[in-house]
Design a protein around this motif. Sequence first.
Motif, PDB file in Angstrom:
ATOM      1  N   GLY A 113      -9.177  27.481  85.661  1.00  0.00           N
ATOM      2  CA  GLY A 113     -10.072  26.452  85.123  1.00  0.00           C
ATOM      3  C   GLY A 113     -10.233  26.513  83.617  1.00  0.00           C
ATOM      4  N   VAL A 114      -9.186  26.952  82.921  1.00  0.00           N
ATOM      5  CA  VAL A 114      -9.298  27.180  81.477  1.00  0.00           C
ATOM      6  C   VAL A 114      -9.554  25.901  80.685  1.00  0.00           C
ATOM      7  CG1 VAL A 114      -7.976  29.322  81.534  1.00  0.00           C
ATOM      8  CG2 VAL A 114      -6.785  27.156  81.176  1.00  0.00           C
ATOM      9  N   GLU A 115      -9.321  24.746  81.311  1.00  0.00           N
ATOM     10  CA  GLU A 115      -9.603  23.492  80.611  1.00  0.00           C
ATOM     11  C   GLU A 115     -11.094  23.338  80.304  1.00  0.00           C
ATOM     12  OE1 GLU A 115     -10.035  22.841  84.973  1.00  0.00           O
ATOM     13  OE2 GLU A 115      -8.488  23.787  83.735  1.00  0.00           O
ATOM     14  N   SER A 116     -11.942  24.081  81.017  1.00  0.00           N
ATOM     15  CA  SER A 116     -13.389  24.031  80.784  1.00  0.00           C
ATOM     16  C   SER A 116     -13.921  25.281  80.093  1.00  0.00           C
ATOM     17  CB  SER A 116     -14.125  23.856  82.115  1.00  0.00           C
ATOM     18  OG  SER A 116     -13.753  22.642  82.727  1.00  0.00           O
ATOM     19  N   ARG A 117     -13.022  26.193  79.711  1.00  0.00           N
ATOM     20  CA  ARG A 117     -13.471  27.429  79.049  1.00  0.00           C
ATOM     21  C   ARG A 117     -14.197  27.093  77.756  1.00  0.00           C
ATOM     22  NH1 ARG A 117      -8.851  31.278  78.581  1.00  0.00           N
ATOM     23  NH2 ARG A 117      -8.094  29.675  77.162  1.00  0.00           N
ATOM     24  N   LEU A 118     -15.359  27.673  77.573  1.00  0.00           N
ATOM     25  CA  LEU A 118     -16.119  27.475  76.343  1.00  0.00           C
ATOM     26  C   LEU A 118     -15.354  28.107  75.185  1.00  0.00           C
ATOM     27  CD1 LEU A 118     -19.616  28.292  77.831  1.00  0.00           C
ATOM     28  CD2 LEU A 118     -18.670  26.039  77.342  1.00  0.00           C
ATOM     29  N   ALA A 119     -15.287  27.412  74.068  1.00  0.00           N
ATOM     30  CA  ALA A 119     -14.436  27.822  72.955  1.00  0.00           C
ATOM     31  C   ALA A 119     -14.738  29.232  72.449  1.00  0.00           C
ATOM     32  CB  ALA A 119     -14.568  26.815  71.805  1.00  0.00           C
ATOM     33  N   TRP A 120     -15.966  29.687  72.562  1.00  0.00           N
ATOM     34  CA  TRP A 120     -16.356  30.983  72.002  1.00  0.00           C
ATOM     35  C   TRP A 120     -16.316  32.139  72.991  1.00  0.00           C
ATOM     36  CZ3 TRP A 120     -20.423  32.055  75.016  1.00  0.00           C
ATOM     37  CH2 TRP A 120     -21.184  30.984  75.490  1.00  0.00           C
ATOM     38  N   VAL A 121     -15.979  31.874  74.254  1.00  0.00           N
ATOM     39  CA  VAL A 121     -16.015  32.918  75.277  1.00  0.00           C
ATOM     40  C   VAL A 121     -15.093  34.092  74.958  1.00  0.00           C
ATOM     41  CG1 VAL A 121     -15.196  33.360  77.646  1.00  0.00           C
ATOM     42  CG2 VAL A 121     -16.928  31.656  77.234  1.00  0.00           C
ATOM     43  N   ASN A 122     -13.893  33.827  74.469  1.00  0.00           N
ATOM     44  CA  ASN A 122     -12.962  34.928  74.214  1.00  0.00           C
ATOM     45  C   ASN A 122     -13.467  35.890  73.151  1.00  0.00           C
ATOM     46  OD1 ASN A 122     -11.265  33.990  76.173  1.00  0.00           O
ATOM     47  ND2 ASN A 122      -9.849  32.998  74.765  1.00  0.00           N
ATOM     48  N   GLY A 123     -14.410  35.485  72.336  1.00  0.00           N
ATOM     49  CA  GLY A 123     -14.940  36.364  71.292  1.00  0.00           C
ATOM     50  C   GLY A 123     -16.091  37.246  71.743  1.00  0.00           C
ATOM     51  N   ILE A 124     -16.539  37.114  72.981  1.00  0.00           N
ATOM     52  CA  ILE A 124     -17.702  37.886  73.444  1.00  0.00           C
ATOM     53  C   ILE A 124     -17.477  39.384  73.292  1.00  0.00           C
ATOM     54  CG2 ILE A 124     -19.027  38.528  75.512  1.00  0.00           C
ATOM     55  CD1 ILE A 124     -19.008  35.578  76.282  1.00  0.00           C
ATOM     56  N   GLY A 125     -16.280  39.847  73.579  1.00  0.00           N
ATOM     57  CA  GLY A 125     -15.994  41.279  73.483  1.00  0.00           C
ATOM     58  C   GLY A 125     -16.107  41.848  72.081  1.00  0.00           C
ATOM     59  N   THR A 126     -16.150  40.976  71.087  1.00  0.00           N
ATOM     60  CA  THR A 126     -16.258  41.456  69.705  1.00  0.00           C
ATOM     61  C   THR A 126     -17.703  41.477  69.201  1.00  0.00           C
ATOM     62  OG1 THR A 126     -15.949  39.254  68.747  1.00  0.00           O
ATOM     63  CG2 THR A 126     -13.950  40.550  69.197  1.00  0.00           C
ATOM     64  N   LEU A 127     -18.634  40.985  70.004  1.00  0.00           N
ATOM     65  CA  LEU A 127     -20.041  40.996  69.594  1.00  0.00           C
ATOM     66  C   LEU A 127     -20.548  42.433  69.523  1.00  0.00           C
ATOM     67  CD1 LEU A 127     -21.434  38.082  71.806  1.00  0.00           C
ATOM     68  CD2 LEU A 127     -20.916  38.033  69.363  1.00  0.00           C
TER      69      LEU A 127
END
Length: 166
Positions: A113-127
């Motif tokens: 379902g990556v067409e609905s992935r929120l643009a910032w989700v992949n950066g969560i691990g860097t918080l």
Amino acid sequence: MMDETCSGGCQCGAVRYRFSQRPRGAHVCHCRMCQKAFGAFYAPLVGGPPDTFDVTRGEIAVFRSSDQAERGFCRDCGTPLTFGYAGGGGGWICVSIGSLDHPEAFPPKDQHGVESRLAWVNGIGTLPDVPATEVKDPETAAFIASTNHQHPDHDTDVWPHPRQST
């Protein structure tokens, strides 16, 4: 594949389930229905054939989110528990990885379902991490521990826990 019993359940313990074989196909789904069903950025899921899955306590409530999809949850505490195709179609039932007693054993291998992935989700691990509650506020952590109503991560003979019924 080696058989391995895996159990899980909801937060309050009203619903418990067990797979008679180790679930497989761990993934996260970013579709908008999964986001809404989990109240989260995505749904982490893993599953197996329906004949390897049994509810061992309580009853899973079901919401049919489309003509094809059924989403199971605990009616008492709201924990998202299952995803499957209506009427057992597809020959597969998924559970929420977080509802398993040992979620750490099921790291997701891909994303759907990556067409609905929120643009910032992949950066969560860097918080940045914040200190654990036990470190930054031991008094609050002790209070939470002493009033905890969450079911333990294993099967129990008695539910609710005696402390919950007082």
